[in-house]
Motif scaffolding. Structure first.
Motif, PDB file in Angstrom:
ATOM      1  N   ARG A  35       0.835  -1.210   0.000  1.00  9.98           N
ATOM      2  CA  ARG A  35       0.000   0.000   0.000  1.00  9.98           C
ATOM      3  C   ARG A  35       0.864   1.252   0.000  1.00  9.98           C
ATOM      4  O   ARG A  35       0.570   2.222  -0.700  1.00  9.98           O
ATOM      5  CB  ARG A  35      -0.926   0.000   1.218  1.00  9.98           C
ATOM      6  N   ILE A  36       1.931   1.242   0.790  1.00  8.38           N
ATOM      7  CA  ILE A  36       2.817   2.411   0.868  1.00  8.38           C
ATOM      8  C   ILE A  36       3.427   2.718  -0.495  1.00  8.38           C
ATOM      9  O   ILE A  36       3.551   3.883  -0.891  1.00  8.38           O
ATOM     10  CB  ILE A  36       3.910   2.169   1.921  1.00  8.38           C
ATOM     11  N   PHE A  37       3.803   1.679  -1.238  1.00 13.12           N
ATOM     12  CA  PHE A  37       4.462   1.867  -2.528  1.00 13.12           C
ATOM     13  C   PHE A  37       3.480   1.923  -3.699  1.00 13.12           C
ATOM     14  O   PHE A  37       3.892   1.879  -4.852  1.00 13.12           O
ATOM     15  CB  PHE A  37       5.488   0.761  -2.764  1.00 13.12           C
ATOM     16  N   GLY A  38       2.186   1.982  -3.414  1.00 10.47           N
ATOM     17  CA  GLY A  38       1.201   2.140  -4.470  1.00 10.47           C
ATOM     18  C   GLY A  38       1.009   0.934  -5.340  1.00 10.47           C
ATOM     19  O   GLY A  38       0.613   1.070  -6.507  1.00 10.47           O
ATOM     20  N   VAL A  39       1.267  -0.248  -4.804  1.00 12.06           N
ATOM     21  CA  VAL A  39       1.117  -1.492  -5.571  1.00 12.06           C
ATOM     22  C   VAL A  39      -0.201  -2.181  -5.243  1.00 12.06           C
ATOM     23  O   VAL A  39      -0.838  -2.751  -6.128  1.00 12.06           O
ATOM     24  CB  VAL A  39       2.303  -2.446  -5.296  1.00 12.06           C
ATOM     25  N   TRP A  40      -0.629  -2.126  -3.978  1.00 14.19           N
ATOM     26  CA  TRP A  40      -1.846  -2.818  -3.565  1.00 14.19           C
ATOM     27  C   TRP A  40      -3.064  -2.159  -4.207  1.00 14.19           C
ATOM     28  O   TRP A  40      -3.191  -0.937  -4.194  1.00 14.19           O
ATOM     29  CB  TRP A  40      -1.982  -2.804  -2.047  1.00 14.19           C
ATOM     30  N   PRO A  41      -3.988  -2.927  -4.776  1.00 13.57           N
ATOM     31  CA  PRO A  41      -5.157  -2.349  -5.437  1.00 13.57           C
ATOM     32  C   PRO A  41      -6.029  -1.549  -4.468  1.00 13.57           C
ATOM     33  O   PRO A  41      -6.129  -1.868  -3.277  1.00 13.57           O
ATOM     34  CB  PRO A  41      -5.915  -3.583  -5.958  1.00 13.57           C
ATOM     35  N   ASN A  42      -6.647  -0.513  -4.998  1.00 10.76           N
ATOM     36  CA  ASN A  42      -7.602   0.327  -4.277  1.00 10.76           C
ATOM     37  C   ASN A  42      -6.985   1.080  -3.104  1.00 10.76           C
ATOM     38  O   ASN A  42      -7.698   1.485  -2.182  1.00 10.76           O
ATOM     39  CB  ASN A  42      -8.778  -0.516  -3.765  1.00 10.76           C
ATOM     40  N   ALA A  43      -5.667   1.269  -3.113  1.00 10.55           N
ATOM     41  CA  ALA A  43      -5.034   2.089  -2.082  1.00 10.55           C
ATOM     42  C   ALA A  43      -5.298   3.566  -2.379  1.00 10.55           C
ATOM     43  O   ALA A  43      -5.482   3.971  -3.527  1.00 10.55           O
ATOM     44  CB  ALA A  43      -3.530   1.818  -2.032  1.00 10.55           C
ATOM     45  N   SER A  44      -5.312   4.375  -1.334  1.00  6.67           N
ATOM     46  CA  SER A  44      -5.576   5.802  -1.497  1.00  6.67           C
ATOM     47  C   SER A  44      -4.341   6.523  -2.044  1.00  6.67           C
ATOM     48  O   SER A  44      -3.207   6.126  -1.771  1.00  6.67           O
ATOM     49  CB  SER A  44      -5.990   6.421  -0.166  1.00  6.67           C
ATOM     50  N   CYS A  45      -4.572   7.584  -2.812  1.00  5.89           N
ATOM     51  CA  CYS A  45      -3.502   8.444  -3.348  1.00  5.89           C
ATOM     52  C   CYS A  45      -2.437   7.626  -4.094  1.00  5.89           C
ATOM     53  O   CYS A  45      -1.233   7.828  -3.886  1.00  5.89           O
ATOM     54  CB  CYS A  45      -2.855   9.265  -2.236  1.00  5.89           C
ATOM     55  N   VAL A  46      -2.886   6.699  -4.936  1.00  3.81           N
ATOM     56  CA  VAL A  46      -1.951   5.813  -5.631  1.00  3.81           C
ATOM     57  C   VAL A  46      -1.004   6.604  -6.526  1.00  3.81           C
ATOM     58  O   VAL A  46       0.214   6.344  -6.559  1.00  3.81           O
ATOM     59  CB  VAL A  46      -2.730   4.756  -6.447  1.00  3.81           C
ATOM     60  N   VAL A  47      -1.536   7.568  -7.258  1.00  3.91           N
ATOM     61  CA  VAL A  47      -0.707   8.327  -8.190  1.00  3.91           C
ATOM     62  C   VAL A  47       0.380   9.102  -7.452  1.00  3.91           C
ATOM     63  O   VAL A  47       1.547   9.125  -7.873  1.00  3.91           O
ATOM     64  CB  VAL A  47      -1.587   9.291  -9.018  1.00  3.91           C
ATOM     65  N   LEU A  48       0.023   9.725  -6.333  1.00  2.00           N
ATOM     66  CA  LEU A  48       1.004  10.481  -5.559  1.00  2.00           C
ATOM     67  C   LEU A  48       2.067   9.563  -4.966  1.00  2.00           C
ATOM     68  O   LEU A  48       3.253   9.909  -4.943  1.00  2.00           O
ATOM     69  CB  LEU A  48       0.299  11.262  -4.444  1.00  2.00           C
ATOM     70  N   ARG A  49       1.641   8.404  -4.486  1.00  2.00           N
ATOM     71  CA  ARG A  49       2.604   7.453  -3.924  1.00  2.00           C
ATOM     72  C   ARG A  49       3.594   6.992  -4.991  1.00  2.00           C
ATOM     73  O   ARG A  49       4.803   6.952  -4.755  1.00  2.00           O
ATOM     74  CB  ARG A  49       1.877   6.239  -3.338  1.00  2.00           C
ATOM     75  N   ARG A  50       3.092   6.635  -6.145  1.00  2.00           N
ATOM     76  CA  ARG A  50       3.976   6.170  -7.218  1.00  2.00           C
ATOM     77  C   ARG A  50       4.900   7.284  -7.691  1.00  2.00           C
ATOM     78  O   ARG A  50       6.081   7.043  -7.975  1.00  2.00           O
ATOM     79  CB  ARG A  50       3.131   5.651  -8.378  1.00  2.00           C
ATOM     80  N   LEU A  51       4.381   8.503  -7.789  1.00  2.00           N
ATOM     81  CA  LEU A  51       5.206   9.629  -8.217  1.00  2.00           C
ATOM     82  C   LEU A  51       6.314   9.902  -7.204  1.00  2.00           C
ATOM     83  O   LEU A  51       7.477  10.140  -7.581  1.00  2.00           O
ATOM     84  CB  LEU A  51       4.330  10.866  -8.393  1.00  2.00           C
ATOM     85  N   PHE A  52       5.975   9.833  -5.915  1.00  2.00           N
ATOM     86  CA  PHE A  52       6.964  10.093  -4.863  1.00  2.00           C
ATOM     87  C   PHE A  52       8.100   9.087  -4.916  1.00  2.00           C
ATOM     88  O   PHE A  52       9.283   9.462  -4.938  1.00  2.00           O
ATOM     89  CB  PHE A  52       6.282  10.050  -3.491  1.00  2.00           C
ATOM     90  N   TRP A  53       7.770   7.795  -4.964  1.00  2.00           N
ATOM     91  CA  TRP A  53       8.813   6.774  -4.948  1.00  2.00           C
ATOM     92  C   TRP A  53       9.597   6.763  -6.249  1.00  2.00           C
ATOM     93  O   TRP A  53      10.806   6.491  -6.248  1.00  2.00           O
ATOM     94  CB  TRP A  53       8.201   5.399  -4.677  1.00  2.00           C
ATOM     95  N   SER A  54       8.955   7.070  -7.362  1.00  2.00           N
ATOM     96  CA  SER A  54       9.679   7.125  -8.642  1.00  2.00           C
ATOM     97  C   SER A  54      10.718   8.238  -8.620  1.00  2.00           C
ATOM     98  O   SER A  54      11.888   8.017  -8.978  1.00  2.00           O
ATOM     99  CB  SER A  54       8.695   7.353  -9.796  1.00  2.00           C
ATOM    100  N   VAL A  55      10.303   9.434  -8.194  1.00  2.00           N
ATOM    101  CA  VAL A  55      11.234  10.566  -8.145  1.00  2.00           C
ATOM    102  C   VAL A  55      12.360  10.287  -7.162  1.00  2.00           C
ATOM    103  O   VAL A  55      13.546  10.533  -7.452  1.00  2.00           O
ATOM    104  CB  VAL A  55      10.487  11.860  -7.771  1.00  2.00           C
TER     105      VAL A  55
END
Length: 389
Positions: free
Chosen positions: A15-35
């Motif tokens: 969930r923290i890394f935006g992988v788990w389905p239906n997690a909140s703020c998925v786009v922001l999580r993925r953007l944060f870890w990618s950057v």
């Protein structure tokens, strides 16, 4: 009572890394870890390029191993982000299996036992890597104390946990302490992500193994001697549906992890080689104890990471091979039933001739033989580097 094969620690980290389905703020999580990972990679590889012509080859190998581990993590996350729908289908099939097994005591017993084993294995993998991060960081602090009396122009007075070529002076306080704290928490979070994605493949493989055991039990008991159905509630349609779900589940896992396994195969060879060279070249040096504290457990964890993938492929293709399903079907009393009832079993036997497996980029199967080839290749590269140094 357990209601899922995937343990809480895996769900939490995904969930923290935006992988788990239906997690909140998925786009922001993925953007944060990618950057964060991309910026870290830029500084790591900049350090490697700047110090490429230096004589300290073990230092270069140490920085390269850490940079490759981060690169592999970024690739894994991108693959899971792109295959979000496929991962959601896998989790949906797991939930469906639990719901289905609630009506059968043997099925619930096997599924619960599999979940318990996956919980223990997953937590052990995560815990071991956390200890490795602590020892690695402690080794850096020890080297900082030992190098405190040296000239900063010849030996870095204050080494970082993750070797980076930063665009500012990180040796002065409190900048150094702040960078060390940020690197430590980043190393811990990245180690959690690496371990969770590694533990996840074992969890999925153990789950499909449990479902194969259930299917074999159904096949054994549905056609008892006398021509009457055995296990209550189990029909030919139920068995065929179960077999098809096992095949679909295995293919989904293969789709998720095939190219991850390819990157894992290449990177683990280089990482194990790099860390092995650092350990081998440190033997006989006065600071050997500090280097061993820093790298020995890290070396063990990297070998374990390669072993997990190879073991998962071996377990799926051998221990819970679909051929076992064919053997169980053939050993039942299907020939005592009517033709229209026994005919589907013959098709099931034919379909089970195809092995369930996980491939390395659709090129070769994952197996313990591949793990042995990784160790052999790494050892040969270490010998070559020792001869060059």
């Amino acid at each position: 009572m357990k209601v899922s094969t995937v343990c809480f620690s895996i769900k939490f980290v995904l969930r923290i890394f935006g992988v788990w389905p239906n997690a909140s703020c998925v786009v922001l999580r993925r953007l944060f870890w990618s950057v964060l990972l991309i910026v870290t990679q830029v500084f790591q590889y900049a350090y490697f390029v700047v110090h490429l012509r230096t004589d300290d080859l073990p230092d270069l190998m140490d920085s390269l191993s850490c940079a490759l581990a981060y690169t592999l993590l970024l690739i894994k996350l991108i693959i899971f982000w792109v295959n979000e729908r496929k991962f959601h289908e896998v989790l949906t099939m797991i939930a469906s299996d639990w719901k289905e097994c609630a009506n059968y005591p043997f099925g619930m017993h096997v599924t619960t036992s599999t979940a318990t084993m996956s919980y223990r294995v997953s937590n052990a993998i995560i815990g071991l890597h956390m200890v490795a991060v602590l020892t690695y960081s402690f080794g850096v602090l020890l080297s900082d104390v030992e190098n405190a009396g040296f000239n900063a122009s010849t030996v870095p007075a204050r080494p970082l946990i993750i070797k980076m070529e930063l665009p500012f002076d990180s040796n002065s306080s409190p900048v150094y302490e702040l960078v060390m704290v940020v690197q430590f928490f980043q190393l811990m979070s990245n180690a959690c992500a690496i371990d969770v994605l590694n533990a996840l493949i074992l969890t999925l493989i153990l789950h499909v193994g449990g479902q194969i055991d259930i299917l074999r039990e159904w096949l054994t008991n549905i056609f008892p001697s006398g021509g009457m159905y055995g296990t209550s509630g189990i029909t030919i349609k139920t068995i065929i549906g179960k077999h098809q779900k096992i095949i679909m589940f295995s293919e989904s896992v293969e789709s998720l992890y095939s190219y991850i396994a390819l990157m894992q195969f290449v990177s683990n060879t280089l990482i194990i080689c790099s860390i092995g060279f650092v350990i081998a070249s440190s033997l006989g040096n006065p600071d050997v104890s500090t280097i061993l504290v820093k790298t020995l457990l890290f070396y063990i964890v990297m070998n374990l990471e390669a072993f997990i993938f190879c073991f998962a492929g071996e377990y799926l293709s051998t221990k819970v091979s679909s051929l076992n399903i064919a053997d169980a079907a053939y050993g039942s009393h299907w020939y005592d039933m009517r033709v229209n009832e026994s005919r589907p079993i013959t098709f099931l036997i034919l379909r089970s001739q195809k092995r369930l497996t996980i491939t390395i980029g659709k090129i070769m199967d994952l197996s313990l033989e591949r793990f042995a080839s990784i160790i052999k290749a790494s050892a040969s590269y270490v010998s070559m580097l020792l001869a060059m140094s």
